[in-house]
Design a protein around this motif. Structure first.
Motif, short mmCIF file in Angstrom:
data_model
loop_
_atom_site.label_atom_id
_atom_site.label_comp_id
_atom_site.label_asym_id
_atom_site.label_seq_id
_atom_site.Cartn_x
_atom_site.Cartn_y
_atom_site.Cartn_z
N UNK A 113 0.79 -1.24 0.00
CA UNK A 113 0.00 0.00 0.00
C UNK A 113 0.82 1.29 0.00
N UNK A 114 2.13 1.19 -0.14
CA UNK A 114 2.98 2.38 -0.08
C UNK A 114 2.64 3.37 -1.20
N UNK A 115 2.48 2.88 -2.42
CA UNK A 115 2.18 3.78 -3.54
C UNK A 115 0.82 4.44 -3.36
N UNK A 116 -0.16 3.70 -2.88
CA UNK A 116 -1.48 4.27 -2.65
C UNK A 116 -1.45 5.31 -1.53
N UNK A 117 -0.68 5.03 -0.49
CA UNK A 117 -0.54 5.99 0.60
C UNK A 117 0.04 7.31 0.07
N UNK A 118 1.09 7.19 -0.73
CA UNK A 118 1.71 8.38 -1.33
C UNK A 118 0.72 9.13 -2.21
N UNK A 119 -0.02 8.39 -3.04
CA UNK A 119 -1.00 8.99 -3.95
C UNK A 119 -2.06 9.78 -3.18
#
Length: 103
Positions: A13-19
């Motif tokens: 979920x790192x990319x979604x958190x950043x987004x």
């Protein structure tokens, strides 16, 4: 006064958190600023998925009102599918003890 704490992302979920933070809601930013938060940063340890957050706040007592604010509750629900949360959808947050400061 500086405050810091950790939270934790769910795997993948790192990319979604950043987004989601790249598109942070203006009403949430306004709420945080109105609460006296002048600086706020979140860092990710990609190996452990631990998020390290640090913020500067004029009056830490004002932070106690954030959990009941509707904007904060909406944000928590919005983020609850990508990070470890409590029953009320707030992120599991572990306060950190200050041990060193270099002004």
């Amino acid at each position: 006064m500086w405050q810091s704490f950790t939270m934790k992302l769910l795997p993948g979920m790192a990319a979604e958190y950043q987004k989601r933070h790249d598109a942070i809601w203006p009403d949430l930013v306004n709420l945080l600023k109105q609460t006296g938060i002048s600086e706020y940063a979140i860092f990710l340890d990609e190996q452990t998925l631990v998020l390290f957050a640090v913020l500067q706040v004029n009056d830490p007592l004002l932070l106690h009102d954030l959990p009941v604010h509707p904007v904060m509750q909406r944000w928590w629900h919005y983020m609850s599918d990508i990070m470890e949360t409590n029953a009320d959808a707030s992120p599991v947050s572990i306060p950190l003890k200050p041990v060193f400061y270099l002004p």
